[in-house]
Motif scaffolding. Structure first.
Motif, PDB file in Angstrom:
ATOM      1  N   MET A 130       0.858  -1.139  -0.057  1.00  0.00           N
ATOM      2  CA  MET A 130       0.025  -0.083   0.076  1.00  0.00           C
ATOM      3  C   MET A 130       0.852   1.179   0.129  1.00  0.00           C
ATOM      4  SD  MET A 130      -3.221  -0.838   2.368  1.00  0.00           S
ATOM      5  CE  MET A 130      -4.471  -2.026   2.192  1.00  0.00           C
ATOM      6  N   ARG A 131       1.784   1.255   0.871  1.00  0.00           N
ATOM      7  CA  ARG A 131       2.882   2.468   0.672  1.00  0.00           C
ATOM      8  C   ARG A 131       3.243   2.798  -0.660  1.00  0.00           C
ATOM      9  NH1 ARG A 131       5.682   4.665   5.031  1.00  0.00           N
ATOM     10  NH2 ARG A 131       4.907   2.796   6.330  1.00  0.00           N
ATOM     11  N   ASP A 132       3.475   1.794  -1.304  1.00  0.00           N
ATOM     12  CA  ASP A 132       4.273   2.031  -2.615  1.00  0.00           C
ATOM     13  C   ASP A 132       3.168   2.062  -3.696  1.00  0.00           C
ATOM     14  OD1 ASP A 132       7.081   1.253  -2.179  1.00  0.00           O
ATOM     15  OD2 ASP A 132       6.120  -0.417  -1.206  1.00  0.00           O
ATOM     16  N   ARG A 133       2.006   1.847  -3.383  1.00  0.00           N
ATOM     17  CA  ARG A 133       1.005   2.075  -4.316  1.00  0.00           C
ATOM     18  C   ARG A 133       0.577   3.712  -4.143  1.00  0.00           C
ATOM     19  NH1 ARG A 133      -3.572  -2.736  -3.915  1.00  0.00           N
ATOM     20  NH2 ARG A 133      -2.001  -4.271  -3.772  1.00  0.00           N
ATOM     21  N   ASN A 134       0.698   4.282  -3.075  1.00  0.00           N
ATOM     22  CA  ASN A 134       0.661   5.536  -2.797  1.00  0.00           C
ATOM     23  C   ASN A 134       1.549   6.243  -3.698  1.00  0.00           C
ATOM     24  OD1 ASN A 134      -1.769   5.760  -1.283  1.00  0.00           O
ATOM     25  ND2 ASN A 134      -0.663   6.053   0.599  1.00  0.00           N
ATOM     26  N   ALA A 135       2.970   5.844  -3.663  1.00  0.00           N
ATOM     27  CA  ALA A 135       3.850   6.448  -4.484  1.00  0.00           C
ATOM     28  C   ALA A 135       3.583   6.439  -6.093  1.00  0.00           C
ATOM     29  CB  ALA A 135       5.063   5.634  -4.120  1.00  0.00           C
ATOM     30  N   LEU A 136       3.073   5.253  -6.413  1.00  0.00           N
ATOM     31  CA  LEU A 136       2.957   5.318  -7.910  1.00  0.00           C
ATOM     32  C   LEU A 136       1.629   6.301  -8.203  1.00  0.00           C
ATOM     33  CD1 LEU A 136       2.445   1.344  -8.248  1.00  0.00           C
ATOM     34  CD2 LEU A 136       4.145   2.722  -9.063  1.00  0.00           C
TER      35      LEU A 136
END
Length: 266
Positions: free
Chosen positions: A67-73
């Motif tokens: 999830m943290r990296d989905r926000n970054a995407l």
């Protein structure tokens, strides 16, 4: 096309390609799984097409992006993040805290702990003291990092009989996580410098009859042997909850079970 739009498109494309390659998927494989054309996916990865917010989230879902990296995407594509990160102390997190307490207390007299996404201890049960006995006080000052506690020469390491095997196992897991999460790189480099006078196997090759890697621990006159299980919260919608890991240790033999039960008696 505006310069800012060109910049975000060029940022999100390589990030998506990096996650695809990390999952060992071809463009055709990912396109089929996400029900999009491989041509469009190619355009997205090279910055020739701007993915919609829904497309970014769909690809991230099929790539199992945290999830943290989905926000970054989403940010790289020019969209606002959708996943919140509330602290565990937030009133809305009370059901999560209650669930953690029930799991931990229910696992006594065997050790159990909960860690966050950086392997910092969130909570433990009473029996976790079996692991912290003899550890230097500074290693037990919050925030306590579970991996540092295990591998530090003033932590659990001197009491772990099969330290080489467990060190290789834990560092391998951390290395894979650090490749995707830069926050973990300093911790990995620190732990890598800790001494170990046992052989650290590069490959995990099981012996005859092996079913799991036990944690073999000295405690006084006892030699304790545990195997661990990992649990996470199902269908999380918050980053904090998604990154929580509950690790429960069970006796790997009857001698350990009896010894631990005896230690827990008044």
């Amino acid at each position: 096309m505006a310069v800012s739009e060109q910049r975000t498109q060029s940022e999100v494309g390589p990030l998506l390609r990096g996650w695809r390659e990390r999952r060992h998927l071809s463009q055709v494989d990912l396109a089929n799984q996400a029900a999009v054309s491989s041509r469009h996916l190619s355009f997205v990865e090279t910055g020739r097409a701007k993915p919609s917010r829904a497309m970014v989230l769909r690809l991230a879902e099929h790539l199992e992006v945290p999830m943290r990296d989905r926000n970054a995407l989403l940010l790289a594509a020019g969209y606002a993040p959708v996943y919140e990160q509330k602290p565990l102390a937030d009133p809305m997190m009370e059901p999560v805290r209650d669930a953690i307490k029930q799991v931990l207390s229910g696992h006594d007299p065997y050790p159990a702990l909960v860690v966050d996404g950086e392997w910092n201890l969130v909570d433990t049960n009473r029996s976790f003291e079996l692991f912290t006995e003899g550890a230097a006080p500074e290693l037990l000052e919050p925030p306590v990092n579970a991996l540092r506690l295990v591998l530090h020469p003033k932590g659990m390491a001197p009491r772990i009989i099969n330290l080489g095997v467990w060190r290789a196992k834990l560092l391998g897991r951390l290395s894979r996580r650090a490749a995707a999460d830069p926050r973990l790189r300093p911790l990995y480099e620190e732990l890598l410098e800790y001494p170990c006078h046992q052989e650290e196997p590069e490959l995990d090759v099981p012996g005859l009859g092996d079913i799991c890697i036990p944690l073999q621990l000295r405690r006084g006159e006892h030699q304790l042997s545990f195997f661990g299980t990992l649990a996470t919260f199902g269908t999380p919608r918050d980053i904090t909850v998604a990154e929580l890991i509950i690790e429960s240790f069970f006796p790997a033999d009857e001698a350990t079970a009896e010894a631990v039960r005896g230690m827990s008696r008044p």
